[in-house]
Design a protein around this motif. Sequence first.
Motif, PDB file in Angstrom:
ATOM      1  N   GLU A   1      -3.013   9.759   7.725  1.00  0.00           N
ATOM      2  CA  GLU A   1      -4.392   9.741   7.218  1.00  0.00           C
ATOM      3  C   GLU A   1      -4.551   8.769   6.058  1.00  0.00           C
ATOM      4  N   PHE A   2      -3.531   8.682   5.210  1.00  0.00           N
ATOM      5  CA  PHE A   2      -3.567   7.742   4.086  1.00  0.00           C
ATOM      6  C   PHE A   2      -3.685   6.311   4.594  1.00  0.00           C
ATOM      7  N   LYS A   3      -2.797   5.935   5.523  1.00  0.00           N
ATOM      8  CA  LYS A   3      -2.809   4.568   6.044  1.00  0.00           C
ATOM      9  C   LYS A   3      -4.091   4.276   6.816  1.00  0.00           C
ATOM     10  N   GLU A   4      -4.554   5.239   7.612  1.00  0.00           N
ATOM     11  CA  GLU A   4      -5.769   5.036   8.392  1.00  0.00           C
ATOM     12  C   GLU A   4      -6.990   4.868   7.495  1.00  0.00           C
ATOM     13  N   THR A   5      -7.098   5.697   6.459  1.00  0.00           N
ATOM     14  CA  THR A   5      -8.220   5.600   5.531  1.00  0.00           C
ATOM     15  C   THR A   5      -8.210   4.272   4.795  1.00  0.00           C
ATOM     16  N   LEU A   6      -7.057   3.877   4.285  1.00  0.00           N
ATOM     17  CA  LEU A   6      -6.945   2.616   3.561  1.00  0.00           C
ATOM     18  C   LEU A   6      -7.266   1.422   4.464  1.00  0.00           C
ATOM     19  N   LEU A   7      -6.811   1.457   5.704  1.00  0.00           N
ATOM     20  CA  LEU A   7      -7.109   0.376   6.640  1.00  0.00           C
ATOM     21  C   LEU A   7      -8.593   0.334   7.010  1.00  0.00           C
TER      22      LEU A   7
ATOM     23  N   GLY B   1       6.253   8.720 -16.251  1.00  0.00           N
ATOM     24  CA  GLY B   1       5.387   7.551 -16.214  1.00  0.00           C
ATOM     25  C   GLY B   1       5.524   6.709 -14.961  1.00  0.00           C
ATOM     26  N   GLN B   2       6.321   7.165 -13.981  1.00  0.00           N
ATOM     27  CA  GLN B   2       6.480   6.426 -12.748  1.00  0.00           C
ATOM     28  C   GLN B   2       5.364   6.809 -11.767  1.00  0.00           C
ATOM     29  N   ILE B   3       5.060   5.919 -10.834  1.00  0.00           N
ATOM     30  CA  ILE B   3       4.054   6.213  -9.816  1.00  0.00           C
ATOM     31  C   ILE B   3       4.694   7.122  -8.771  1.00  0.00           C
ATOM     32  N   VAL B   4       4.070   8.281  -8.529  1.00  0.00           N
ATOM     33  CA  VAL B   4       4.588   9.211  -7.531  1.00  0.00           C
ATOM     34  C   VAL B   4       3.651   9.332  -6.342  1.00  0.00           C
ATOM     35  N   GLY B   5       2.465   8.750  -6.421  1.00  0.00           N
ATOM     36  CA  GLY B   5       1.544   8.826  -5.307  1.00  0.00           C
ATOM     37  C   GLY B   5       0.322   7.950  -5.497  1.00  0.00           C
ATOM     38  N   LEU B   6      -0.420   7.779  -4.421  1.00  0.00           N
ATOM     39  CA  LEU B   6      -1.649   7.002  -4.431  1.00  0.00           C
ATOM     40  C   LEU B   6      -2.722   7.794  -3.679  1.00  0.00           C
ATOM     41  N   LEU B   7      -3.944   7.716  -4.152  1.00  0.00           N
ATOM     42  CA  LEU B   7      -5.068   8.319  -3.448  1.00  0.00           C
ATOM     43  C   LEU B   7      -6.125   7.255  -3.205  1.00  0.00           C
ATOM     44  N   PRO B   8      -6.565   7.083  -1.950  1.00  0.00           N
ATOM     45  CA  PRO B   8      -7.586   6.086  -1.670  1.00  0.00           C
ATOM     46  C   PRO B   8      -8.904   6.421  -2.368  1.00  0.00           C
ATOM     47  N   VAL B   9      -9.547   5.377  -2.887  1.00  0.00           N
ATOM     48  CA  VAL B   9     -10.846   5.511  -3.534  1.00  0.00           C
ATOM     49  C   VAL B   9     -11.835   4.692  -2.721  1.00  0.00           C
ATOM     50  N   HIS B  10     -13.001   5.264  -2.425  1.00  0.00           N
ATOM     51  CA  HIS B  10     -13.982   4.545  -1.614  1.00  0.00           C
ATOM     52  C   HIS B  10     -14.445   3.285  -2.331  1.00  0.00           C
ATOM     53  N   PRO B  11     -14.431   2.144  -1.632  1.00  0.00           N
ATOM     54  CA  PRO B  11     -14.820   0.898  -2.285  1.00  0.00           C
ATOM     55  C   PRO B  11     -16.304   0.847  -2.575  1.00  0.00           C
TER      56      PRO B  11
ATOM     57  N   VAL C   1     -12.852  -0.678  14.642  1.00  0.00           N
ATOM     58  CA  VAL C   1     -12.153  -0.430  13.372  1.00  0.00           C
ATOM     59  C   VAL C   1     -11.279   0.806  13.489  1.00  0.00           C
ATOM     60  N   SER C   2     -11.798   1.857  14.122  1.00  0.00           N
ATOM     61  CA  SER C   2     -11.028   3.085  14.303  1.00  0.00           C
ATOM     62  C   SER C   2      -9.795   2.841  15.163  1.00  0.00           C
ATOM     63  N   LEU C   3      -9.936   2.045  16.208  1.00  0.00           N
ATOM     64  CA  LEU C   3      -8.809   1.739  17.076  1.00  0.00           C
ATOM     65  C   LEU C   3      -7.737   0.930  16.352  1.00  0.00           C
ATOM     66  N   ILE C   4      -8.151  -0.086  15.602  1.00  0.00           N
ATOM     67  CA  ILE C   4      -7.191  -0.908  14.858  1.00  0.00           C
ATOM     68  C   ILE C   4      -6.496  -0.087  13.779  1.00  0.00           C
ATOM     69  N   ALA C   5      -7.281   0.669  13.002  1.00  0.00           N
ATOM     70  CA  ALA C   5      -6.700   1.460  11.903  1.00  0.00           C
ATOM     71  C   ALA C   5      -5.769   2.539  12.437  1.00  0.00           C
TER      72      ALA C   5
ATOM     73  N   GLY D   1     -13.587  -4.959   3.118  1.00  0.00           N
ATOM     74  CA  GLY D   1     -12.871  -6.133   2.643  1.00  0.00           C
ATOM     75  C   GLY D   1     -11.864  -5.846   1.550  1.00  0.00           C
ATOM     76  N   ASN D   2     -11.859  -4.636   1.004  1.00  0.00           N
ATOM     77  CA  ASN D   2     -10.903  -4.236  -0.033  1.00  0.00           C
ATOM     78  C   ASN D   2     -10.538  -2.775   0.164  1.00  0.00           C
ATOM     79  N   GLY D   3      -9.345  -2.426  -0.262  1.00  0.00           N
ATOM     80  CA  GLY D   3      -8.906  -1.038  -0.258  1.00  0.00           C
ATOM     81  C   GLY D   3      -8.359  -0.697  -1.627  1.00  0.00           C
ATOM     82  N   TYR D   4      -8.937   0.297  -2.276  1.00  0.00           N
ATOM     83  CA  TYR D   4      -8.529   0.676  -3.631  1.00  0.00           C
ATOM     84  C   TYR D   4      -7.825   2.024  -3.619  1.00  0.00           C
ATOM     85  N   CYS D   5      -6.848   2.175  -4.516  1.00  0.00           N
ATOM     86  CA  CYS D   5      -6.116   3.433  -4.648  1.00  0.00           C
ATOM     87  C   CYS D   5      -6.013   3.812  -6.118  1.00  0.00           C
TER      88      CYS D   5
END
Length: 84
Positions: A49-55, A74-84, A4-8, A62-66
């Motif tokens: 780190e964002f992409k690696e954590t989400l992957l 009111g526009q989206i300026v960022g995303l933070l990963p949340v542990h599933p 998983v670490s290698l793929i992510a 099986g899911n990745g939440y942000c």
Amino acid sequence: YRAVSLIAGTIASLPMRTVIANSDGHTQRGRSFLDTPAGPGADVMTPFEFKETLLCHLLLHGNGYCAHIYGGAGQIVGLLPVHP
């Protein structure tokens, strides 16, 4: 976990660009909140780190939440990963 670490890590190292098509058919790189996914001025995590954590979340759970980070208009300026 090593697989998983290698793929992510491999997928996270790839560029994530926003491309905008002009009316004449040419494309150019555009600005997006995905250039700094954790939000402007946030020292929470780098785009890698964002992409690696989400992957990792996606591959292991099986899911990745942000959580959305909204700007003043009111526009989206960022995303933070949340542990599933």
